[in-house]
Design a protein around this motif. Sequence first.
Motif, PDB file in Angstrom:
ATOM      1  N   MET A 134     -20.104  22.329 -42.772  1.00 29.16           N
ATOM      2  CA  MET A 134     -20.501  23.382 -42.345  1.00 29.16           C
ATOM      3  C   MET A 134     -21.123  23.709 -40.570  1.00 29.16           C
ATOM      4  N   LEU A 135     -22.081  22.801 -40.764  1.00 27.91           N
ATOM      5  CA  LEU A 135     -22.741  22.566 -38.777  1.00 27.91           C
ATOM      6  C   LEU A 135     -21.551  21.467 -38.620  1.00 27.91           C
ATOM      7  N   GLY A 136     -21.385  20.817 -39.128  1.00 26.77           N
ATOM      8  CA  GLY A 136     -20.390  19.842 -38.339  1.00 26.77           C
ATOM      9  C   GLY A 136     -19.307  20.725 -37.576  1.00 26.77           C
ATOM     10  N   VAL A 137     -18.619  21.664 -38.983  1.00 28.97           N
ATOM     11  CA  VAL A 137     -17.404  22.181 -38.465  1.00 28.97           C
ATOM     12  C   VAL A 137     -17.664  22.972 -37.626  1.00 28.97           C
ATOM     13  N   VAL A 138     -18.415  23.511 -37.617  1.00 23.21           N
ATOM     14  CA  VAL A 138     -18.295  24.816 -36.230  1.00 23.21           C
ATOM     15  C   VAL A 138     -18.797  23.894 -34.954  1.00 23.21           C
TER      16      VAL A 138
ATOM     17  N   LEU B 148     -17.830  12.113 -29.195  1.00 28.26           N
ATOM     18  CA  LEU B 148     -19.628  11.532 -28.877  1.00 28.26           C
ATOM     19  C   LEU B 148     -20.496  13.137 -28.747  1.00 28.26           C
ATOM     20  N   VAL B 149     -19.823  14.173 -27.604  1.00 20.95           N
ATOM     21  CA  VAL B 149     -20.781  14.928 -27.230  1.00 20.95           C
ATOM     22  C   VAL B 149     -20.721  15.480 -28.209  1.00 20.95           C
ATOM     23  N   TYR B 150     -19.566  15.539 -29.684  1.00 26.27           N
ATOM     24  CA  TYR B 150     -20.511  16.402 -31.055  1.00 26.27           C
ATOM     25  C   TYR B 150     -21.446  15.716 -31.757  1.00 26.27           C
ATOM     26  N   ALA B 151     -21.130  14.399 -31.916  1.00 28.19           N
ATOM     27  CA  ALA B 151     -22.483  14.035 -32.274  1.00 28.19           C
ATOM     28  C   ALA B 151     -23.509  14.370 -31.364  1.00 28.19           C
ATOM     29  N   ALA B 152     -23.673  13.977 -30.114  1.00 27.87           N
ATOM     30  CA  ALA B 152     -25.016  14.764 -29.316  1.00 27.87           C
ATOM     31  C   ALA B 152     -25.816  15.680 -30.217  1.00 27.87           C
ATOM     32  N   ILE B 153     -24.395  17.019 -30.236  1.00 26.00           N
ATOM     33  CA  ILE B 153     -24.906  17.985 -29.696  1.00 26.00           C
ATOM     34  C   ILE B 153     -25.839  18.287 -31.515  1.00 26.00           C
ATOM     35  N   ALA B 154     -24.965  17.501 -32.667  1.00 25.51           N
ATOM     36  CA  ALA B 154     -25.292  17.642 -34.267  1.00 25.51           C
ATOM     37  C   ALA B 154     -26.854  17.479 -34.293  1.00 25.51           C
ATOM     38  N   PHE B 155     -26.738  15.758 -33.586  1.00 26.95           N
ATOM     39  CA  PHE B 155     -28.059  15.077 -33.693  1.00 26.95           C
ATOM     40  C   PHE B 155     -28.994  16.148 -32.605  1.00 26.95           C
ATOM     41  N   ALA B 156     -28.452  16.777 -32.424  1.00 25.13           N
ATOM     42  CA  ALA B 156     -30.129  17.598 -31.747  1.00 25.13           C
ATOM     43  C   ALA B 156     -29.978  18.744 -32.571  1.00 25.13           C
ATOM     44  N   ILE B 157     -29.005  18.966 -33.189  1.00 24.74           N
ATOM     45  CA  ILE B 157     -29.547  20.621 -33.994  1.00 24.74           C
ATOM     46  C   ILE B 157     -30.022  19.929 -34.948  1.00 24.74           C
ATOM     47  N   PHE B 158     -29.574  18.863 -35.813  1.00 24.91           N
ATOM     48  CA  PHE B 158     -30.403  18.269 -37.169  1.00 24.91           C
ATOM     49  C   PHE B 158     -31.726  18.617 -36.812  1.00 24.91           C
ATOM     50  N   LYS B 159     -31.745  17.649 -35.642  1.00 22.62           N
ATOM     51  CA  LYS B 159     -33.393  17.034 -34.800  1.00 22.62           C
ATOM     52  C   LYS B 159     -34.009  18.559 -35.000  1.00 22.62           C
ATOM     53  N   TYR B 160     -33.486  19.319 -33.988  1.00 25.30           N
ATOM     54  CA  TYR B 160     -34.666  20.721 -34.058  1.00 25.30           C
ATOM     55  C   TYR B 160     -34.455  21.565 -35.077  1.00 25.30           C
ATOM     56  N   PHE B 161     -33.908  21.418 -36.183  1.00 26.54           N
ATOM     57  CA  PHE B 161     -34.032  22.053 -37.080  1.00 26.54           C
ATOM     58  C   PHE B 161     -34.862  21.266 -38.037  1.00 26.54           C
TER      59      PHE B 161
ATOM     60  N   ASN C 125     -10.593  24.601 -40.021  1.00 20.59           N
ATOM     61  CA  ASN C 125     -12.314  24.499 -39.826  1.00 20.59           C
ATOM     62  C   ASN C 125     -12.683  25.977 -40.424  1.00 20.59           C
ATOM     63  N   MET C 126     -11.962  27.279 -40.885  1.00 25.10           N
ATOM     64  CA  MET C 126     -12.620  28.463 -41.480  1.00 25.10           C
ATOM     65  C   MET C 126     -12.738  27.961 -42.793  1.00 25.10           C
ATOM     66  N   ALA C 127     -11.470  27.570 -43.166  1.00 28.03           N
ATOM     67  CA  ALA C 127     -11.062  27.383 -44.625  1.00 28.03           C
ATOM     68  C   ALA C 127     -12.817  26.090 -44.918  1.00 28.03           C
ATOM     69  N   THR C 128     -13.284  25.633 -44.147  1.00 30.95           N
ATOM     70  CA  THR C 128     -13.761  24.351 -44.605  1.00 30.95           C
ATOM     71  C   THR C 128     -15.214  25.443 -44.313  1.00 30.95           C
TER      72      THR C 128
ATOM     73  N   LEU D 293     -17.711  13.878 -42.415  1.00 29.33           N
ATOM     74  CA  LEU D 293     -15.962  14.331 -42.635  1.00 29.33           C
ATOM     75  C   LEU D 293     -16.409  15.464 -41.973  1.00 29.33           C
ATOM     76  N   SER D 294     -17.504  16.131 -40.545  1.00 31.59           N
ATOM     77  CA  SER D 294     -16.519  16.924 -40.076  1.00 31.59           C
ATOM     78  C   SER D 294     -16.229  16.158 -38.804  1.00 31.59           C
ATOM     79  N   THR D 295     -16.850  14.890 -38.969  1.00 30.38           N
ATOM     80  CA  THR D 295     -16.589  14.492 -37.508  1.00 30.38           C
ATOM     81  C   THR D 295     -15.149  13.507 -37.657  1.00 30.38           C
ATOM     82  N   GLY D 296     -14.727  13.708 -39.234  1.00 32.84           N
ATOM     83  CA  GLY D 296     -12.971  14.197 -39.313  1.00 32.84           C
ATOM     84  C   GLY D 296     -12.222  15.228 -38.311  1.00 32.84           C
ATOM     85  N   SER D 297     -13.208  16.483 -38.887  1.00 29.86           N
ATOM     86  CA  SER D 297     -12.314  16.980 -38.082  1.00 29.86           C
ATOM     87  C   SER D 297     -12.239  17.705 -36.996  1.00 29.86           C
ATOM     88  N   ALA D 298     -13.192  17.209 -36.353  1.00 29.91           N
ATOM     89  CA  ALA D 298     -13.799  17.508 -34.391  1.00 29.91           C
ATOM     90  C   ALA D 298     -12.017  16.380 -34.497  1.00 29.91           C
TER      91      ALA D 298
END
Length: 184
Positions: free
Chosen positions: A148-152, A46-59, A118-121, A73-78
Amino acid sequence: RLVGPTLGEDSLQKSLVAGLAGMIIVILFMLLYYRLPGAIANIAILVYAAIAFAIFKYFHFTLTLPGIAGFLLSTGSALDANILIFERIKEELRSGRTLEQAIDQGWLRARSSIFDSNMATVITSLILFWFGSSFGATIVKGFSLTLMLGVVISLFTAIFVTRSLLALALQIFKPKNLQRWFGI
């Protein structure tokens, strides 16, 4: 026979419902199978999703269906990173280590696998982004960028957020019965 804006809206709604249903199933599985670490992983996701959505919203990203697919797919990586860590911790606990030793060794042993995958992705996402720019397949660019952003972000949450939350939970609960708390 007719392609209109309602087709995209319908696909978006179905994708969101499918994502929500998948997330509920994963949350339940993590709670039942991993117990305390599973609850920690759920919070970290949930923290991952919040950070990702904040970045999506900011940019000001516009999430298209391929972009949503990259995010899911990146959520699966997390989640995969958390599973690798927790399985390593369980292995260490089964071998007779103390909880603190098991957590340290579990993170140490899982770190290289998590980093490599993660680096391979990320490298694959960069290649997809480049080809999306070069050959006119712009639909791939949104997928590769959100992936890529989600995996990072998932790498950050798996290594730092999950570990911090687990340390905090262990200080609060001080589990004695590791079988009950860790699903061993």
